[in-house]
Design a protein around this motif. Structure first.
Motif, PDB file in Angstrom:
ATOM      1  N   ASN A  35     -16.197   0.085  -4.233  1.00 54.71           N
ATOM      2  CA  ASN A  35     -16.471   0.589  -5.578  1.00 54.71           C
ATOM      3  C   ASN A  35     -16.327   2.104  -5.694  1.00 54.71           C
ATOM      4  OD1 ASN A  35     -17.178  -0.011  -8.266  1.00 54.71           O
ATOM      5  ND2 ASN A  35     -19.257   0.714  -7.902  1.00 54.71           N
ATOM      6  N   ASP A  36     -16.789   2.826  -4.675  1.00 56.83           N
ATOM      7  CA  ASP A  36     -16.733   4.293  -4.733  1.00 56.83           C
ATOM      8  C   ASP A  36     -15.295   4.797  -4.793  1.00 56.83           C
ATOM      9  OD1 ASP A  36     -19.606   5.113  -4.524  1.00 56.83           O
ATOM     10  OD2 ASP A  36     -19.461   3.917  -2.709  1.00 56.83           O
ATOM     11  N   TYR A  37     -14.390   4.123  -4.076  1.00 61.09           N
ATOM     12  CA  TYR A  37     -12.981   4.538  -4.092  1.00 61.09           C
ATOM     13  C   TYR A  37     -12.283   4.062  -5.363  1.00 61.09           C
ATOM     14  CZ  TYR A  37     -14.042   5.532   0.765  1.00 61.09           C
ATOM     15  OH  TYR A  37     -14.623   6.031   1.897  1.00 61.09           O
ATOM     16  N   ALA A  38     -12.643   2.870  -5.838  1.00 56.97           N
ATOM     17  CA  ALA A  38     -12.067   2.373  -7.095  1.00 56.97           C
ATOM     18  C   ALA A  38     -12.385   3.339  -8.234  1.00 56.97           C
ATOM     19  CB  ALA A  38     -12.613   0.978  -7.404  1.00 56.97           C
ATOM     20  N   LYS A  39     -13.614   3.875  -8.240  1.00 57.92           N
ATOM     21  CA  LYS A  39     -14.010   4.834  -9.282  1.00 57.92           C
ATOM     22  C   LYS A  39     -13.196   6.129  -9.181  1.00 57.92           C
ATOM     23  CE  LYS A  39     -18.821   3.403 -10.048  1.00 57.92           C
ATOM     24  NZ  LYS A  39     -20.236   3.772  -9.835  1.00 57.92           N
ATOM     25  N   LEU A  40     -12.879   6.535  -7.948  1.00 60.82           N
ATOM     26  CA  LEU A  40     -12.054   7.741  -7.776  1.00 60.82           C
ATOM     27  C   LEU A  40     -10.690   7.533  -8.426  1.00 60.82           C
ATOM     28  CD1 LEU A  40     -12.481   9.142  -4.146  1.00 60.82           C
ATOM     29  CD2 LEU A  40     -13.527   9.938  -6.261  1.00 60.82           C
ATOM     30  N   GLY A  41     -10.135   6.332  -8.231  1.00 62.04           N
ATOM     31  CA  GLY A  41      -8.841   6.033  -8.826  1.00 62.04           C
ATOM     32  C   GLY A  41      -8.893   6.060 -10.339  1.00 62.04           C
ATOM     33  N   LEU A  42      -9.915   5.418 -10.901  1.00 61.76           N
ATOM     34  CA  LEU A  42     -10.014   5.316 -12.356  1.00 61.76           C
ATOM     35  C   LEU A  42     -10.274   6.671 -13.015  1.00 61.76           C
ATOM     36  CD1 LEU A  42     -12.075   1.998 -12.609  1.00 61.76           C
ATOM     37  CD2 LEU A  42      -9.646   2.316 -13.100  1.00 61.76           C
ATOM     38  N   ASP A  87       0.842  -1.204   0.000  1.00 60.61           N
ATOM     39  CA  ASP A  87       0.000   0.000   0.000  1.00 60.61           C
ATOM     40  C   ASP A  87       0.876   1.252   0.000  1.00 60.61           C
ATOM     41  OD1 ASP A  87      -2.922  -1.210   1.053  1.00 60.61           O
ATOM     42  OD2 ASP A  87      -1.171  -2.270   1.786  1.00 60.61           O
ATOM     43  N   CYS A  88       1.886   1.236   0.854  1.00 62.56           N
ATOM     44  CA  CYS A  88       2.803   2.379   0.962  1.00 62.56           C
ATOM     45  C   CYS A  88       3.551   2.592  -0.358  1.00 62.56           C
ATOM     46  CB  CYS A  88       3.783   2.122   2.098  1.00 62.56           C
ATOM     47  SG  CYS A  88       5.010   3.428   2.310  1.00 62.56           S
ATOM     48  N   ALA A  89       4.077   1.502  -0.926  1.00 59.87           N
ATOM     49  CA  ALA A  89       4.831   1.604  -2.185  1.00 59.87           C
ATOM     50  C   ALA A  89       3.955   2.153  -3.307  1.00 59.87           C
ATOM     51  CB  ALA A  89       5.380   0.233  -2.564  1.00 59.87           C
ATOM     52  N   ALA A  90       2.699   1.663  -3.372  1.00 61.47           N
ATOM     53  CA  ALA A  90       1.784   2.120  -4.428  1.00 61.47           C
ATOM     54  C   ALA A  90       1.454   3.596  -4.261  1.00 61.47           C
ATOM     55  CB  ALA A  90       0.505   1.283  -4.397  1.00 61.47           C
ATOM     56  N   LEU A  91       1.251   4.035  -3.018  1.00 61.11           N
ATOM     57  CA  LEU A  91       0.918   5.441  -2.779  1.00 61.11           C
ATOM     58  C   LEU A  91       2.097   6.350  -3.109  1.00 61.11           C
ATOM     59  CD1 LEU A  91      -1.212   5.197   0.485  1.00 61.11           C
ATOM     60  CD2 LEU A  91      -1.978   5.969  -1.767  1.00 61.11           C
ATOM     61  N   GLN A  98       0.547  11.016 -16.354  1.00 62.59           N
ATOM     62  CA  GLN A  98      -0.740  10.325 -16.336  1.00 62.59           C
ATOM     63  C   GLN A  98      -0.577   8.817 -16.493  1.00 62.59           C
ATOM     64  OE1 GLN A  98      -3.806  11.855 -15.809  1.00 62.59           O
ATOM     65  NE2 GLN A  98      -4.642   9.804 -15.684  1.00 62.59           N
ATOM     66  N   ASP A  99       0.414   8.392 -17.257  1.00 62.69           N
ATOM     67  CA  ASP A  99       0.629   6.953 -17.449  1.00 62.69           C
ATOM     68  C   ASP A  99       0.942   6.264 -16.127  1.00 62.69           C
ATOM     69  OD1 ASP A  99       0.156   6.949 -20.144  1.00 62.69           O
ATOM     70  OD2 ASP A  99       2.246   7.254 -20.710  1.00 62.69           O
ATOM     71  N   GLN A 100       1.816   6.869 -15.352  1.00 57.44           N
ATOM     72  CA  GLN A 100       2.195   6.278 -14.069  1.00 57.44           C
ATOM     73  C   GLN A 100       1.010   6.260 -13.103  1.00 57.44           C
ATOM     74  OE1 GLN A 100       6.023   7.419 -12.544  1.00 57.44           O
ATOM     75  NE2 GLN A 100       5.409   7.184 -10.403  1.00 57.44           N
ATOM     76  N   VAL A 101       0.258   7.353 -13.065  1.00 58.28           N
ATOM     77  CA  VAL A 101      -0.934   7.424 -12.203  1.00 58.28           C
ATOM     78  C   VAL A 101      -1.948   6.365 -12.610  1.00 58.28           C
ATOM     79  CG1 VAL A 101      -2.959   8.857 -11.640  1.00 58.28           C
ATOM     80  CG2 VAL A 101      -0.665   9.842 -11.564  1.00 58.28           C
ATOM     81  N   ALA A 102      -2.198   6.242 -13.914  1.00 61.93           N
ATOM     82  CA  ALA A 102      -3.173   5.257 -14.415  1.00 61.93           C
ATOM     83  C   ALA A 102      -2.730   3.839 -14.096  1.00 61.93           C
ATOM     84  CB  ALA A 102      -3.362   5.432 -15.921  1.00 61.93           C
ATOM     85  N   GLU A 103      -1.421   3.590 -14.189  1.00 63.35           N
ATOM     86  CA  GLU A 103      -0.899   2.246 -13.908  1.00 63.35           C
ATOM     87  C   GLU A 103      -1.164   1.852 -12.450  1.00 63.35           C
ATOM     88  OE1 GLU A 103       3.359  -0.165 -13.877  1.00 63.35           O
ATOM     89  OE2 GLU A 103       3.240   1.790 -14.851  1.00 63.35           O
ATOM     90  N   VAL A 104      -0.927   2.789 -11.532  1.00 67.99           N
ATOM     91  CA  VAL A 104      -1.164   2.526 -10.110  1.00 67.99           C
ATOM     92  C   VAL A 104      -2.657   2.328  -9.845  1.00 67.99           C
ATOM     93  CG1 VAL A 104      -0.993   3.444  -7.763  1.00 67.99           C
ATOM     94  CG2 VAL A 104       0.876   3.811  -9.388  1.00 67.99           C
ATOM     95  N   CYS A 105      -3.478   3.227 -10.391  1.00 73.57           N
ATOM     96  CA  CYS A 105      -4.919   3.195 -10.117  1.00 73.57           C
ATOM     97  C   CYS A 105      -5.619   2.003 -10.777  1.00 73.57           C
ATOM     98  CB  CYS A 105      -5.581   4.503 -10.554  1.00 73.57           C
ATOM     99  SG  CYS A 105      -5.087   5.910  -9.534  1.00 73.57           S
ATOM    100  N   ASN A 106      -4.983   1.410 -11.775  1.00 74.11           N
ATOM    101  CA  ASN A 106      -5.550   0.218 -12.419  1.00 74.11           C
ATOM    102  C   ASN A 106      -4.999  -1.075 -11.838  1.00 74.11           C
ATOM    103  OD1 ASN A 106      -7.457   0.653 -14.845  1.00 74.11           O
ATOM    104  ND2 ASN A 106      -5.930   2.272 -15.081  1.00 74.11           N
ATOM    105  N   SER A 107      -4.135  -0.959 -10.833  1.00 74.15           N
ATOM    106  CA  SER A 107      -3.584  -2.157 -10.191  1.00 74.15           C
ATOM    107  C   SER A 107      -4.671  -2.817  -9.333  1.00 74.15           C
ATOM    108  CB  SER A 107      -2.388  -1.785  -9.322  1.00 74.15           C
ATOM    109  OG  SER A 107      -2.811  -0.997  -8.226  1.00 74.15           O
ATOM    110  N   PRO A 108      -4.565  -4.125  -9.098  1.00 75.46           N
ATOM    111  CA  PRO A 108      -5.572  -4.824  -8.277  1.00 75.46           C
ATOM    112  C   PRO A 108      -5.771  -4.188  -6.903  1.00 75.46           C
ATOM    113  CG  PRO A 108      -4.150  -6.406  -9.371  1.00 75.46           C
ATOM    114  CD  PRO A 108      -3.562  -5.054  -9.648  1.00 75.46           C
TER     115      PRO A 108
END
Length: 312
Positions: A264-271, A231-235, A247-257
């Motif tokens: 769902n509400d937080y997953a949508k914030l990431g995407l 969690d820490c590494a991803a953040l 944006q590529d790096q941000v999208a890669e993190v936010c699309n990780s499992p």
């Protein structure tokens, strides 16, 4: 069948009215017996699907119990009246009565029942009036917290936080998630603290507050096991990408499992997270193509050649 039940209800109402009458030899109304008859009338009307009459009978039952100083039973009757309003799709009015019931439960010294009533009211109104539902869930959490039932309290705070995020009320959501995190820390549920830090960071970045997001991560280093966790590494990777407008790096993190399988509400914030500056994904530079002979060079190259020999 319905007609029979309606008649049965009317008979019980008539009996209740008799118990309330006073006379030369009866100086005080019999509230207890009247309440019992009103309750029976409400059940009969409910079975006949006459919800308006059932609601009225419940309200009369509640008043009789109040006059008899039986607060718990009065609260139950008000709650039942609210459920009849629910059947009639009058949800705001239903919630109002259930709130009244919960206050009476508290006054009676039964906070658990009060909390359950408030939570029920929140569920009723959630899809119609999310703002009211947030208020009810927060009230419920306060009741549980006062009773030192922290696990139940934090569960209700979580419901409030998700509704605030869904309504894009990010300032309030950030405060609510922090309260959740504090309680999880208190009950030593550290892995959930990590997840709440992710939620906090996503909310702060949607508020365009990078400083607050970074502070959340920095403060979480004090939580046992956070430093060195995935969690820490991803953040850290997310914040780096956001700060560098990658944006590529941000999208890669936010699309990780780790992010996609959050609530769902937080997953949508990431995407939906976009870095400052428009958030256009960086494209790899195209390799230079050989130009056929005789093709004019681009203007930029021409300007370059003009000064190739220096200014003199």
């Amino acid at each position: 069948m319905a007609a029979q039940k309606i008649n049965e209800g009317l008979e019980h109402l008539a009996k209740a009215e008799k118990y309330l009458k006073t006379g030369f030899l009866k100086w005080k109304p019999d509230y207890d017996s009247a309440a019992s008859e009103y309750g029976k009338a409400a059940v009969a009307f409910k079975n006949a699907k006459q919800f308006e009459q059932a609601k009225d009978a419940c309200l009369k039952e509640a008043v009789a119990h109040e006059n008899n100083r039986a607060l718990f039973h009065a609260a139950k009757a008000y709650e039942q009246a609210g459920m009849m309003l629910k059947e009639m799709q009058k949800l705001p009015e239903a919630v109002q009565l259930i709130e009244k019931a919960s206050m009476m439960y508290l006054e009676n010294g039964t906070p658990d029942t009060a909390a359950m009533a408030l939570e029920r009211a929140g569920k009723l109104i959630e899809n119609v009036d999310p703002e009211k539902a947030v208020q009810l869930y927060q009230q419920t959490a306060n009741v549980f917290e006062n009773e030192e039932r922290l696990r139940q309290a934090v569960e209700l705070l979580g419901k409030a936080s998700r509704l605030l995020v869904r309504g894009r009320r990010f300032d309030e959501a950030a405060i609510s998630i922090q309260k959740e995190k504090n309680i999880y820390k208190e009950i030593e549920n550290y892995p959930t603290c990590y997840k709440k830090t992710i939620a906090q960071v996503l909310v702060h970045l949607h508020r365009n507050d990078y400083v607050a997001a970074e502070r959340c991560v920095r403060e979480s280093y004090s939580i046992p096991g956070f430093n060195g966790s995935e969690d820490c590494a991803a953040l850290e990777q997310l914040l780096e990408g956001y700060d560098q407008q990658d944006q590529d790096q941000v999208a890669e993190v936010c699309n990780s499992p780790l992010f996609k399988y959050m609530d769902n509400d937080y997953a949508k914030l990431g995407l939906s997270l976009v870095v400052p500056g428009g958030g256009v994904k960086k494209k790899a530079a195209a390799p230079p193509q050989a130009k056929p002979e005789g093709t004019a060079a681009p203007a930029a190259e021409e300007e370059e050649d003009e000064y190739a020999g220096g200014l003199c």
